[in-house]
Design a protein around this motif. Structure first.
Motif, PDB file in Angstrom:
ATOM      1  N   PHE A  30      18.176  -5.311  -0.906  1.00 17.58           N
ATOM      2  CA  PHE A  30      17.989  -4.140  -0.094  1.00 17.58           C
ATOM      3  C   PHE A  30      17.638  -2.570   0.422  1.00 17.58           C
ATOM      4  O   PHE A  30      17.307  -1.666   0.009  1.00 17.58           O
ATOM      5  N   GLU A  31      19.884  -2.604  -0.741  1.00 11.00           N
ATOM      6  CA  GLU A  31      20.042  -1.146  -0.985  1.00 11.00           C
ATOM      7  C   GLU A  31      19.193  -0.292  -1.508  1.00 11.00           C
ATOM      8  O   GLU A  31      19.122   0.292  -0.697  1.00 11.00           O
ATOM      9  N   GLU A  32      18.797  -0.579  -2.691  1.00 16.04           N
ATOM     10  CA  GLU A  32      18.932  -0.143  -3.640  1.00 16.04           C
ATOM     11  C   GLU A  32      17.595   0.968  -3.752  1.00 16.04           C
ATOM     12  O   GLU A  32      16.893   1.778  -3.274  1.00 16.04           O
ATOM     13  N   ALA A  33      16.832  -0.042  -2.568  1.00 15.96           N
ATOM     14  CA  ALA A  33      14.897   0.044  -2.577  1.00 15.96           C
ATOM     15  C   ALA A  33      15.346   0.847  -1.130  1.00 15.96           C
ATOM     16  O   ALA A  33      14.042   2.375  -0.992  1.00 15.96           O
ATOM     17  N   LEU A  34      16.150   0.856  -0.219  1.00 17.90           N
ATOM     18  CA  LEU A  34      16.106   1.459   0.912  1.00 17.90           C
ATOM     19  C   LEU A  34      16.938   2.955   0.914  1.00 17.90           C
ATOM     20  O   LEU A  34      15.591   4.353   0.546  1.00 17.90           O
TER      21      LEU A  34
ATOM     22  N   HIS B 161       0.770  -1.323   0.043  1.00 16.91           N
ATOM     23  CA  HIS B 161       0.044  -0.245   0.045  1.00 16.91           C
ATOM     24  C   HIS B 161       0.901   1.274  -0.284  1.00 16.91           C
ATOM     25  O   HIS B 161       1.755   1.540   0.421  1.00 16.91           O
ATOM     26  N   SER B 162       0.777   1.883  -0.704  1.00 12.66           N
ATOM     27  CA  SER B 162       1.682   3.419  -0.922  1.00 12.66           C
ATOM     28  C   SER B 162       3.350   3.043  -1.195  1.00 12.66           C
ATOM     29  O   SER B 162       3.698   2.278  -1.743  1.00 12.66           O
ATOM     30  N   LEU B 163       3.805   3.435   0.212  1.00 14.88           N
ATOM     31  CA  LEU B 163       5.664   3.040   0.255  1.00 14.88           C
ATOM     32  C   LEU B 163       5.608   1.145   0.362  1.00 14.88           C
ATOM     33  O   LEU B 163       6.622   1.280   0.791  1.00 14.88           O
ATOM     34  N   GLY B 164       4.538   0.545   0.828  1.00 13.07           N
ATOM     35  CA  GLY B 164       4.415  -0.539   1.042  1.00 13.07           C
ATOM     36  C   GLY B 164       4.669  -1.164  -0.839  1.00 13.07           C
ATOM     37  O   GLY B 164       5.558  -2.488  -0.362  1.00 13.07           O
ATOM     38  N   GLU B 165       5.096  -0.519  -1.391  1.00 12.25           N
ATOM     39  CA  GLU B 165       5.005  -0.841  -2.742  1.00 12.25           C
ATOM     40  C   GLU B 165       6.474  -1.418  -3.397  1.00 12.25           C
ATOM     41  O   GLU B 165       7.276  -2.301  -3.405  1.00 12.25           O
ATOM     42  N   PHE B 166       7.003  -0.830  -2.562  1.00 11.02           N
ATOM     43  CA  PHE B 166       8.874  -0.736  -2.244  1.00 11.02           C
ATOM     44  C   PHE B 166       9.116  -1.751  -1.442  1.00 11.02           C
ATOM     45  O   PHE B 166      10.220  -2.733  -2.050  1.00 11.02           O
TER      46      PHE B 166
ATOM     47  N   LEU C 163      15.903   4.479  -2.322  1.00 11.62           N
ATOM     48  CA  LEU C 163      14.632   4.812  -3.130  1.00 11.62           C
ATOM     49  C   LEU C 163      13.317   5.587  -2.200  1.00 11.62           C
ATOM     50  O   LEU C 163      13.029   6.664  -2.028  1.00 11.62           O
ATOM     51  N   VAL C 164      13.259   4.279  -1.044  1.00  9.56           N
ATOM     52  CA  VAL C 164      12.569   4.844  -0.396  1.00  9.56           C
ATOM     53  C   VAL C 164      13.000   5.943   1.294  1.00  9.56           C
ATOM     54  O   VAL C 164      11.727   7.100   0.766  1.00  9.56           O
ATOM     55  N   SER C 165      14.121   6.532   1.174  1.00 11.41           N
ATOM     56  CA  SER C 165      14.694   7.653   2.054  1.00 11.41           C
ATOM     57  C   SER C 165      14.428   9.020   0.736  1.00 11.41           C
ATOM     58  O   SER C 165      14.108   9.866   1.447  1.00 11.41           O
ATOM     59  N   LYS C 166      14.840   8.453  -0.800  1.00 12.91           N
ATOM     60  CA  LYS C 166      14.896   9.813  -1.649  1.00 12.91           C
ATOM     61  C   LYS C 166      12.974  10.055  -1.384  1.00 12.91           C
ATOM     62  O   LYS C 166      12.839  11.457  -1.699  1.00 12.91           O
TER      63      LYS C 166
ATOM     64  N   ALA D 177      16.263   9.218  -9.425  1.00 10.85           N
ATOM     65  CA  ALA D 177      16.213   8.592  -9.301  1.00 10.85           C
ATOM     66  C   ALA D 177      15.978   6.606  -9.144  1.00 10.85           C
ATOM     67  O   ALA D 177      16.566   5.585  -9.315  1.00 10.85           O
ATOM     68  N   ILE D 178      14.036   6.813  -9.628  1.00 10.70           N
ATOM     69  CA  ILE D 178      13.785   5.157 -10.370  1.00 10.70           C
ATOM     70  C   ILE D 178      15.140   4.745 -11.490  1.00 10.70           C
ATOM     71  O   ILE D 178      15.069   4.319 -11.618  1.00 10.70           O
ATOM     72  N   ASP D 179      14.327   6.078 -11.909  1.00 12.62           N
ATOM     73  CA  ASP D 179      15.516   5.844 -13.803  1.00 12.62           C
ATOM     74  C   ASP D 179      16.736   5.119 -13.755  1.00 12.62           C
ATOM     75  O   ASP D 179      16.981   4.245 -14.190  1.00 12.62           O
ATOM     76  N   ASN D 180      17.098   5.647 -12.791  1.00 10.97           N
ATOM     77  CA  ASN D 180      19.204   5.462 -12.364  1.00 10.97           C
ATOM     78  C   ASN D 180      19.262   4.010 -11.988  1.00 10.97           C
ATOM     79  O   ASN D 180      20.136   3.222 -11.586  1.00 10.97           O
TER      80      ASN D 180
END
Length: 294
Positions: free
Chosen positions: A104-108, A88-93, A110-113, A211-214
């Motif tokens: 794990f690192e890439e997702a974190l 749900h929203s953020l939960g999609e990451f 993106l979530v932080s950004k 950020a997502i594109d990269n």
């Protein structure tokens, strides 16, 4: 039996979250310490022993909820075999990390950004959200679409009889009045810092898009049912496009759950703080099996 793993979003946080996991599981401790290092501050101090006010800041809340959810998923190791995931929203990451589409690192990262970009957008334009209870989705859409001189939209279709609207303070106040007049049982303003999933998040969407594109996405091990389309995807290009669009588009949670059930899901496991999603799923379909791990 097909099992769907689902992941909560902002609002599920609580002081003390993931503390037991940290203290009792080596994998959890290692992942959370890696997160402290990557983020550049000890988010675990706020998660475990901070104040509710500190935890409520978007830039803290989003990584905290993500970490709690994904640590639970990664602790399962080989036992984690989802047939499908959704968040749900953020939960999609969290759902993408659990399905292996993001590390794990890439997702974190993106979530932080995402959290920082959304916080900035909130500060730029005072705005809020409100939960509308007991009114048909189409009536809500009709009312908010009729308010054209300020921004207000239907943002989260959570379950039958529960829709969250999002917009300027003025737009939300006016919509709440009109929706109550149209028969809503309740119209409750939410304690959030901004108008998530509305056009007011456009500055954040533009910032996050780069950020997502990269970021490096790979094909997930199972389909992800995305908020924007309420349909399954395993295509990294499509997943990226939908993630970018998500910030200014509604969360179609009811349709997503119905689509997963239509594709054979008989059991839903919620991983993360709280049990909000189990409550919503129960209102969408009473016949599925529910389980929560936190």
């Amino acid at each position: 039996m097909k099992t769907a793993y689902v992941f909560p979003g902002q609002g599920a946080q609580f002081v003390g979250m993931a503390k037991d996991l940290y203290n009792s599981n080596e994998t959890a401790k290692n992942l959370l310490e890696r997160a402290n290092e990557q983020l550049g501050f000890r988010i675990t101090d706020i998660m475990f022993d901070g104040t509710a006010e500190e935890l409520k800041q978007t830039k803290v809340t989003q990584p905290a909820v993500f970490l709690h959810s994904v640590v639970l998923a990664l602790m399962m190791g080989d036992e984690l075999k989802p047939d499908m995931t959704a968040g749900h929203s953020l939960g999609e990451f969290s759902a993408l990390a659990a399905a292996g589409a993001l590390s794990f690192e890439e997702a974190l990262d993106l979530v932080s950004k995402r959290a920082m970009a959304m916080q900035k957008a909130c500060e730029k334009q005072p705005s809020t959200m409100a939960a509308i209870l007991g009114l048909d989705d189409n009536v809500i859409k009709e009312v908010v679409n009729g308010i054209t001189d300020t921004t207000v939209v239907a943002a989260n279709f959570n379950c039958p009889g529960q829709v969250v609207i999002s917009g300027t303070i003025e737009g939300i106040d006016r919509a709440c009045e009109q929706l109550k007049a149209a028969g809503a049982k309740r119209a409750l303003k939410l304690a959030v810092g901004g108008a998530f999933h509305s056009p007011l998040m456009e500055p954040a969407r533009a910032e996050l898009a780069e950020a997502i594109d990269n970021a490096k996405f790979i094909t997930p091990k199972c389909p992800i049912y995305q908020n924007v389309t309420a349909k399954p995807s395993t295509d990294p290009v499509e997943i990226k496009e939908n993630l970018i669009a998500q910030l200014t588009s509604p969360v179609r949670w009811t349709e997503s759950v119905q689509a997963m059930i239509g594709d054979g899901a008989e059991k839903f496991v919620e991983l993360g703080p709280g049990s909000v999603l189990q409550g919503l799923i129960r209102k969408i379909n009473r016949n599925v099996e529910l389980e929560g791990r936190q």
